[in-house]
Design a protein around this motif. Sequence first.
Motif, PDB file in Angstrom:
ATOM      1  N   MET A  52     -38.672   4.807  25.169  1.00  0.00           N
ATOM      2  CA  MET A  52     -37.158   4.469  25.384  1.00  0.00           C
ATOM      3  C   MET A  52     -36.724   5.185  26.690  1.00  0.00           C
ATOM      4  O   MET A  52     -37.001   6.263  26.897  1.00  0.00           O
ATOM      5  CB  MET A  52     -36.334   4.869  24.382  1.00  0.00           C
ATOM      6  N   PRO A  53     -36.128   4.488  27.890  1.00  0.00           N
ATOM      7  CA  PRO A  53     -35.534   5.100  28.968  1.00  0.00           C
ATOM      8  C   PRO A  53     -34.227   6.047  28.841  1.00  0.00           C
ATOM      9  O   PRO A  53     -33.113   5.558  28.289  1.00  0.00           O
ATOM     10  CB  PRO A  53     -35.254   4.120  29.865  1.00  0.00           C
ATOM     11  N   GLY A  54     -34.446   7.312  28.834  1.00  0.00           N
ATOM     12  CA  GLY A  54     -33.105   8.240  28.785  1.00  0.00           C
ATOM     13  C   GLY A  54     -32.511   7.882  27.445  1.00  0.00           C
ATOM     14  O   GLY A  54     -33.047   8.043  26.216  1.00  0.00           O
ATOM     15  N   PHE A  55     -31.289   7.640  27.479  1.00  0.00           N
ATOM     16  CA  PHE A  55     -30.682   7.428  25.955  1.00  0.00           C
ATOM     17  C   PHE A  55     -30.266   5.842  25.559  1.00  0.00           C
ATOM     18  O   PHE A  55     -29.548   5.634  24.973  1.00  0.00           O
ATOM     19  CB  PHE A  55     -29.267   8.082  26.228  1.00  0.00           C
ATOM     20  N   CYS A  56     -31.054   5.059  26.307  1.00  0.00           N
ATOM     21  CA  CYS A  56     -30.860   3.505  26.165  1.00  0.00           C
ATOM     22  C   CYS A  56     -31.543   3.103  24.776  1.00  0.00           C
ATOM     23  O   CYS A  56     -32.662   2.513  24.967  1.00  0.00           O
ATOM     24  CB  CYS A  56     -31.177   2.853  27.204  1.00  0.00           C
ATOM     25  N   GLY A  85     -32.715   0.823  21.932  1.00  0.00           N
ATOM     26  CA  GLY A  85     -32.829  -0.629  21.836  1.00  0.00           C
ATOM     27  C   GLY A  85     -33.450  -1.243  23.198  1.00  0.00           C
ATOM     28  O   GLY A  85     -33.559  -2.289  23.121  1.00  0.00           O
ATOM     29  N   ILE A  86     -33.770  -0.497  23.808  1.00  0.00           N
ATOM     30  CA  ILE A  86     -34.735  -0.864  25.110  1.00  0.00           C
ATOM     31  C   ILE A  86     -35.858  -0.086  25.185  1.00  0.00           C
ATOM     32  O   ILE A  86     -35.920   1.151  25.067  1.00  0.00           O
ATOM     33  CB  ILE A  86     -33.935  -0.551  26.512  1.00  0.00           C
ATOM     34  N   SER A  87     -37.138  -0.857  25.307  1.00  0.00           N
ATOM     35  CA  SER A  87     -38.323  -0.239  25.346  1.00  0.00           C
ATOM     36  C   SER A  87     -39.052  -0.456  26.719  1.00  0.00           C
ATOM     37  O   SER A  87     -39.130  -1.620  27.108  1.00  0.00           O
ATOM     38  CB  SER A  87     -39.195  -0.816  24.369  1.00  0.00           C
ATOM     39  N   LEU A  88     -39.750   0.434  27.249  1.00  0.00           N
ATOM     40  CA  LEU A  88     -40.327   0.318  28.523  1.00  0.00           C
ATOM     41  C   LEU A  88     -41.775  -0.151  27.954  1.00  0.00           C
ATOM     42  O   LEU A  88     -42.678  -0.267  29.047  1.00  0.00           O
ATOM     43  CB  LEU A  88     -40.250   1.607  29.127  1.00  0.00           C
ATOM     44  N   GLY A 112     -33.571 -15.359  22.100  1.00  0.00           N
ATOM     45  CA  GLY A 112     -34.770 -15.397  22.845  1.00  0.00           C
ATOM     46  C   GLY A 112     -35.693 -14.076  22.307  1.00  0.00           C
ATOM     47  O   GLY A 112     -35.281 -13.633  21.477  1.00  0.00           O
ATOM     48  N   ASN A 113     -36.841 -14.316  22.750  1.00  0.00           N
ATOM     49  CA  ASN A 113     -37.966 -13.245  22.374  1.00  0.00           C
ATOM     50  C   ASN A 113     -38.145 -12.518  23.661  1.00  0.00           C
ATOM     51  O   ASN A 113     -38.781 -12.732  24.731  1.00  0.00           O
ATOM     52  CB  ASN A 113     -39.002 -13.967  21.876  1.00  0.00           C
ATOM     53  N   PHE A 114     -37.693 -11.247  23.684  1.00  0.00           N
ATOM     54  CA  PHE A 114     -37.901 -10.430  24.642  1.00  0.00           C
ATOM     55  C   PHE A 114     -38.220  -9.061  24.246  1.00  0.00           C
ATOM     56  O   PHE A 114     -37.719  -8.187  23.449  1.00  0.00           O
ATOM     57  CB  PHE A 114     -36.426 -10.019  25.449  1.00  0.00           C
ATOM     58  N   PRO A 115     -39.659  -8.870  24.549  1.00  0.00           N
ATOM     59  CA  PRO A 115     -40.206  -7.533  24.091  1.00  0.00           C
ATOM     60  C   PRO A 115     -39.359  -6.164  24.339  1.00  0.00           C
ATOM     61  O   PRO A 115     -39.736  -5.086  23.576  1.00  0.00           O
ATOM     62  CB  PRO A 115     -41.512  -7.719  24.331  1.00  0.00           C
ATOM     63  N   GLU A 116     -38.916  -6.263  25.469  1.00  0.00           N
ATOM     64  CA  GLU A 116     -38.232  -4.935  25.915  1.00  0.00           C
ATOM     65  C   GLU A 116     -37.104  -4.732  25.000  1.00  0.00           C
ATOM     66  O   GLU A 116     -36.407  -3.663  25.066  1.00  0.00           O
ATOM     67  CB  GLU A 116     -38.035  -5.050  27.254  1.00  0.00           C
TER      68      GLU A 116
END
Length: 289
Positions: free
Chosen positions: A193-197, A199-202, A269-273
């Motif tokens: 996860m970037p920083g404190f975000c 639900g978002i995956s790098l 949609g399908n967004f792996p991030e």
Amino acid sequence: MPSPWGRERVSLSHGLHFTGGEPFLNFNLLLSAAQMAEELGIPSTFVETNCSWCVNDEVTRERLEQLRRAGLKGIMISVNPFYVEYIPFERTERCIRISLEVFGSNVMIYQMEFYRQFKRLGLQGKVPFERYLALAATVGGNIAVEMFLMGRAARALKPYYHSYPASAFFGEPCQPPFLRDWHNHFDNYGNFMPGFCGGISLGSWRELDRLLREGIDLNEHPVLRHLITEDIRALLDFARDYGYQESPQGYISKCDLCLDLRLHLVKHGNFPELSPLAFYEQMALDANS
């Protein structure tokens, strides 16, 4: 990277910290993780806790001493009005007192400003947020602390902040926190996860070496592409292609807007991030409760 004060010391954005959720909910796993980090020679390790488990002195001391013997260097204790709604302040005070005895100077109170205010107010037990606001007004009102208006906080605190149209947040790039090399998080689903975000995956931390070596294919991750190479306006335009309509109530922060966009996109949609999906499922449940 160790703390600037040495490998045996702790500081907020150095070393390795175990957080959650509440890591003490699975104490055996936490203990194993501390032992593993010690065996690997990872410096400046500490655990972050809300103190919900500190039901008495005996349990609190026993667990903290077990962690210290396993190699854990310190602890960070969370103190703010959102925890004291659910966790009696006496447990927080107990954790601080015994942690100082076990870890000495390697105890961080986050945020100390709230702790001092709670002591001045003489808080006891659990304190509903509305009552906290009334009590705080008797000693000068709010205090100046950093506040990340993202995730659940953005939703829960919306009545207390001014809201703005989406356009108010255009031109605020997300690139710096996305690409920084400090204070990032790795969740138990395997997401980097970037920083404190939340639900978002790098990508997967299980493939971290490859990820750092080869980078991210932004063509395969459009949400990341818009946030990293452009700004929130680009993500808004992208979400509109999937039927998103701007909230007439507005947004209290860029992160509030971003979350609303992602909650819409993950349904269409399908967004792996956009991972883990459990994050978005829980946010949707909270919104409907």
